[in-house]
Enzyme design. Structure first.
Site, PDB file in Angstrom:
ATOM      1  CE  LYS A  71      -3.894   1.998   2.627  1.00  0.00           C
ATOM      2  NZ  LYS A  71      -4.766   1.818   3.816  1.00  0.00           N
ATOM      3  CB  SER A 146      -8.048   3.640   2.653  1.00  0.00           C
ATOM      4  OG  SER A 146      -7.233   3.077   3.666  1.00  0.00           O
ATOM      5  CB  SER A 170      -8.300   0.741   5.599  1.00  0.00           C
ATOM      6  OG  SER A 170      -9.013   1.934   5.415  1.00  0.00           O
TER       7      SER A 170
END
Ligand code: GLN
Length: 481
Positions: A71, A146, A170
């Site tokens: 990420k 996210s 997330s």
């Protein structure tokens, strides 16, 4: 079977037997990215050259030759780390985050950096300043967020596994939307050093993988105390478990709590049915179902949206256009430069959070909002503490509905915030939680089952998740791309 379809476990075995080479595996994944990422749009940066250079650095590690995605809010030395924000669009960190360093020390290879909601604020990856990532199961729909890039990349076989971060859901919510396994470890289990801070008392890094066993393998690699993160748990608290040890054990007699407050109005009927069937399946495997109560569940979302923005407003104060990150042109003086840089560098959702947080922390409102929220957070923690006196894990849906259409919630922040109604409490209380595939709606959209465990008891969560996974074939299904 194509090489890019392998699980981490399978790839480790093939590499050991010499049936494939790290180079062959890496090239298979790079071709896969080349072939389909124009549709899915999971990667902000593909690090093909760096990955080729990294190969063979370590040949005897637990993850030697395993290509992974990260990420884009974890610092990677010399590789752009954007947080999917204009503010950090050209930021190249001079240091490596502890979690990723541990992966490279174990021999893993960085394939690239994955898209996310800007600064991890969002539930759909639509708040990325660059582009939206598409759900591999239906490109018109969102991946969740996210960590949407991470979940989508794993679901579409563009990396064998990935790291995400979870502040209010997330990792778990996008895992549910994309039919992969997402684990948020206990707060303190994994070092946050080098993770760009959103809400420091909630943030936690964890694996997103194709299977539960892979999740255990990655957690083994990234966990542990880190002197560089004072909130990472010391060994005498966290232990030094091998998370793969419990994998494959049966779950006879395991007490599974079913919180009555989680099966409520607003929960989609199809998602509810699929989750209830999954919980019945746990019972069929020998678990004992126990109704539990988490009485302060209703307050979780409001409490989170005081605490997380408050911490964010403080953490994001460092982006002032002076030290690093974006600086606006044409300012008349220093104050004007701060204001212009922050106005132009941050997107709408990030600004909304900064304003909410600044308001909640301001004198006169602090007691009414921030302090009150901290008090209710203590009650939410106590709910879990009390429930775990009677059960070993708590089972619930991961999300109230399956993946929604792009654009459906962007104009209504409250609707977006409610996507995390079942995941947020585990962050507030610090408990570990996993989401794993447990079925599909009639429209072919994935549904996730969430299992929450006691503090530092990821082993039991993984054991239960694995037992369920192996008794179904949901994890073997692939999106048609
Ligand atoms: N969706 C939640 C938020 O917008 C949680 C995000 C996260 O876990 N990083 O804050």
């Amino acid at each position: 079977m194509q090489l890019y379809e392998l699980t981490i476990k399978q790839a480790i075995e093939l590499l050991k037997k010499g049936e494939t080479s790290p180079k062959e595996l890496l090239e298979a994944l790079l071709s896969r990215i080349e072939a389909i990422d124009s549709k899915v749009k999971a990667f902000v940066t593909v690090t093909a050259d760096e990955a080729r250079a990294q190969l063979g650095n370590k040949t005897d590690g637990a993850l030697s030759g395993i290509p992974l995605g990260i990420k884009d809010n974890m610092c990677t030395k010399g590789v752009r780390t954007t947080c999917s924000s204009r503010m950090l669009e050209n930021f190249v960190p001079p240091y490596e985050s502890t979690a990723t360093q541990k992966l490279w020390d174990a021999g893993a290879v960085l394939l690239g950096k994955l898209n996310m909601d800007e600064f991890a604020m969002g539930s759909s990856t639509e708040h990325s300043a660059f582009f939206r990532t598409c759900n591999p199961w239906d490109l018109k729909r969102v991946t969740g967020g996210s960590s949407g890039g991470s979940a989508a990349a794993v679901a579409s076989d563009m990396c064998l596994g990935a790291l995400g971060s979870d502040t209010g859901g997330s990792i778990r919510q996008p895992a549910a939307f994309c039919s992969v396994v997402g684990l948020k470890p206990t707060y303190g289990r994994v070092s946050r050093f080098g993770l760009v801070a959103f809400a420091s008392s909630l943030d936690q890094i964890g694996p997103i993988t194709k299977t539960v066993e892979d999740s255990a393998i990655l957690l083994n690699a990234i966990c542990g105390h880190d002197p560089q993160d004072s909130t990472s748990a010391p060994e005498d608290m966290a232990g030094t478990p091998d998370f793969t040890k419990q994998i494959g054990r049966d779950i006879k007699g395991l007490r599974v709590g079913v919180p009555k407050e989680y099966f409520i109005e607003g929960l989609d009927a199809e998602v509810e049915k699929i989750n209830r069937d999954a919980i019945k399946q746990l019972e069929a495997l020998g678990a004992e179902l126990v109704e539990v109560s988490l009485p302060h569940t209703d307050y979780a979302v409001p409490v989170y949206y005081i605490i997380a923005p408050s911490e964010a407003s403080s953490n994001l104060a460092r982006y002032d256009g002076v030290k690093y990150g974006f600086r606006a042109e044409g300012a008349s003086d220093l104050m004007d430069m701060y204001m212009k840089s922050r106005s132009e560098g941050f997107g709408a959702e990030v600004k909304r959070r900064i304003m909410l947080g600044t308001y909640a922390l301001s004198s006169g409102y602090y007691d009414a909002y921030y302090l009150k929220a901290q008090q209710v957070r203590t009650l939410i923690k106590k709910d879990f503490h009390d429930a775990f006196k009677h059960v070993d894990v708590i089972a619930s849906p991961t999300t109230p509905e399956a993946a929604f259409l792009a654009g459906e919630k962007t104009s209504d922040p409250i609707k977006m915030y409610l996507s995390d109604i079942f995941t947020i409490s585990a962050n507030l209380a610090g408990n570990p939680g996993i989401s794993l595939p447990c079925g599909f709606t009639k429209n072919g959209l994935p549904v996730g089952l969430q299992l929450i465990g006691k503090h530092f008891d990821e082993a039991t969560v993984l054991k239960a998740a694995h037992a369920y996974e192996q008794s179904t074939d949901w994890h073997t299904r692939k999106p048609a791309l």
